[in-house]
Design a protein around this motif. Structure first.
Motif, mmCIF file in Angstrom:
data_model
loop_
_atom_site.group_PDB
_atom_site.id
_atom_site.type_symbol
_atom_site.label_atom_id
_atom_site.label_comp_id
_atom_site.label_asym_id
_atom_site.label_seq_id
_atom_site.Cartn_x
_atom_site.Cartn_y
_atom_site.Cartn_z
ATOM 1 N N UNK A 80 0.841 -1.219 0.000
ATOM 2 C CA UNK A 80 0.000 0.000 0.000
ATOM 3 C C UNK A 80 0.862 1.250 0.000
ATOM 4 N N UNK A 81 1.915 1.231 0.800
ATOM 5 C CA UNK A 81 2.834 2.385 0.830
ATOM 6 C C UNK A 81 3.458 2.580 -0.553
ATOM 7 N N UNK B 296 1.732 -8.719 -2.253
ATOM 8 C CA UNK B 296 2.067 -7.836 -3.382
ATOM 9 C C UNK B 296 1.452 -8.447 -4.636
ATOM 10 N N UNK B 297 0.628 -7.688 -5.341
ATOM 11 C CA UNK B 297 -0.005 -8.254 -6.534
ATOM 12 C C UNK B 297 0.822 -7.942 -7.783
ATOM 13 N N UNK C 175 -6.574 9.530 -1.557
ATOM 14 C CA UNK C 175 -5.681 8.399 -1.299
ATOM 15 C C UNK C 175 -6.378 7.363 -0.436
ATOM 16 N N UNK C 176 -5.863 6.136 -0.520
ATOM 17 C CA UNK C 176 -6.448 5.044 0.255
ATOM 18 C C UNK C 176 -5.914 5.114 1.677
ATOM 19 N N UNK C 177 -6.822 5.018 2.620
ATOM 20 C CA UNK C 177 -6.420 5.121 4.020
ATOM 21 C C UNK C 177 -5.663 3.861 4.453
ATOM 22 N N UNK C 178 -4.561 4.076 5.163
ATOM 23 C CA UNK C 178 -3.813 2.925 5.682
ATOM 24 C C UNK C 178 -3.707 3.030 7.201
ATOM 25 N N UNK D 269 0.330 0.486 10.632
ATOM 26 C CA UNK D 269 1.310 -0.476 10.127
ATOM 27 C C UNK D 269 1.403 -0.422 8.595
ATOM 28 N N UNK D 270 0.765 0.570 7.976
ATOM 29 C CA UNK D 270 0.917 0.783 6.540
ATOM 30 C C UNK D 270 0.057 -0.123 5.675
#
Lengths: 375, 77
Positions: free
Chosen positions: A171-172, A197-198, A363-366, A369-370
């Protein structure tokens, strides 16, 4: 002298340990730790500073005093292990886990080739993943820098470093690709962990950083690092799974101290690899049907203009939950992307597996822990 | 300021449009049965949208009985 101080003493000297807004050399860290040890009172040391150097000084002070440390929170009674930390909570409520420093250092690579490397990490030293980066840096004699949390600011900082190793969650990394101007940024290695990880992300990283070696690691707070994959493909080659692993009911189990541990990771075997299909809890209960949020995301990932997305359950009084989705795209593309999302939903073979509520977000919220914060 | 009935209509229309369904006329005696065109997932989507705009969980009371569009309007008031 405790195990940590022994490691610190035997580590390759020279490079500062922390760089970034405030550089701290190894000698300065020891000085700071001695001051902290002198004024310390209590049975254990609660470490909560977001400043990496302060954290490490606390670790060293605790080792000087032979008291346990508790990372990122408080606990009611003195824990038994040397290093006590909370799991990231992806499997529910964060749990306090105890480890010895020896265990934390067990996966560290002792190699001359890693000497004086700069390790740039998105993981706080208060989390197990960050602690492992710290251990690696300490042993290999390198320097460590923490992400500011702002991709543009991180890129400005990294442009000044010739080459470095990057440790982060997928995500980061996705946010970094979207929001940072990465021209002039040259990671030597990119190490992804904490989430699956895709292929899209692995391909995008390879395209942006063609000279970087890209690794994705499977690790959990409870089981440590188990698999390291370097072939640029998503999932884990089945050849790596021969020992201490099994798949039952589409879930991955890993052996730890003679016991099978349910990882809560949903997996599928395809093309000679084990692919991650989400977390056991990453589901929405839509009218009694368990819908995997990753399956919903996969329906929309190919849409042109979408840079990132995240599906999550949304409660309602009609059918329990439906699936909502946050989407990142350029402002100018929102109308076109929205229409393509609606089209994909209407053509989906299973209408339960569609996003019914779509929000465009910057942005996508994380989480801390990211990782993607779905709930 | 939009009234709750305006929001009700706007969000219902959005659900029809989103799901590429033909929107019926919203008349008081329009039946809310299958001829209306929405299935349970559509109604759930409507409930979430309506709650987001008004803060009200329109189907929160388990004892409601909806036959026509006017029943729905009464809930929204």
């Amino acid at each position: 002298m405790g195990f940590l101080l022994e490691q610190f003493d035997s580590a390759l000297a020279g490079a500062p340990l922390f760089i970034g807004p405030k550089t701290l050399t190894r000698a300065e860290l020891i000085m700071l730790a001695k001051q902290k040890a002198k004024s310390f009172k209590g049975e254990f040391m609660a470490v909560s500073s977001a400043n990496g150097g302060e954290c490490v000084a606390d670790f060293l002070a605790a080792d000087m005093l032979s008291v346990p440390i508790v990372l990122g929170g408080q606990c009611e009674k003195c824990p038994s292990g040397e290093v006590n930390f909370f799991t990231s909570g992806t499997q529910g409520k964060p749990k306090l886990v105890s480890r010895s420093w020896r265990e934390v250092f067990s996966s560290v690579k002792r190699s001359e080739s890693l000497r004086e490397n700069v390790w740039f990490t998105a993981f706080s030293p208060l989390l197990f993943a960050g602690l492992q980066v710290f251990a690696q840096v300490l042993v290999s004699g390198g320097s460590m820098a923490l992400s500011s949390g702002d991709p543009a600011q991180d890129a400005d900082f990294l442009r000044k470093i010739k080459d470095f190793n990057l440790n982060a969650t997928p995500s980061w990394a996705r946010n970094f690709l979207i929001f940072a101007d990465t021209r002039g940024v040259f990671p030597k290695r990119i190490i992804l962990g904490g989430e699956a990880a895709d292929q899209r992300l692995l391909d995008a990283l390879k395209e942006r950083f063609p000279l970087s070696k890209i690794t994705h690691i499977y690790a959990t707070s409870e089981l440590g690092a188990r698999f390291e994959v370097r072939d640029g493909k998503e999932g884990i080659p089945l050849g790596m799974l021969v020992k201490d692993c099994k798949i039952e009911d589409s879930r991955l189990f890993i052996m730890r101290e003679g016991q099978w541990v349910d990882t809560s990771d949903l997996v599928e075997v395809s093309g000679g690899r084990m692919l991650f299909k989400g977390r056991l809890n990453d589901v929405a209960n839509v009218g009694g049907r368990k819908v995997r949020l990753q399956d919903v995301e996969n329906l929309y990932w190919g849409i042109q203009g979408i840079k990132d997305l995240m599906a999550y359950p949304v409660k309602n009084s009609v059918c329990g939950e439906i699936v909502g989705m946050d989407v990142v795209c350029d402002k100018a593309d929102e109308a076109a992307v929205g229409e393509l999302i609606r089209k994909a939903s209407s053509q989906a073979p299973d209408k339960f597996c569609t996003a019914r509520i779509v929000n465009f977000v910057r942005r996508i919220e994380t989480s801390a822990s990211g990782k993607k914060k779905r709930i | 300021m939009e009234s709750k009935i305006d929001i009700l209509e706007a969000e219902l229309k959005a659900v029809f449009e989103n799901n590429k369904k033909v929107c019926p006329p919203f008349l008081d005696d329009t039946p809310l049965d299958s001829s209306f065109g929405l299935d349970s997932l559509d109604w759930a989507e409507f409930a979430v949208r309506y709650q987001k705009k008004t803060g009200m969980d329109i189907f929160g009371d388990a004892n409601i009985r909806l036959k026509t569009y006017s029943d729905l309007k009464k809930l929204a008031k």
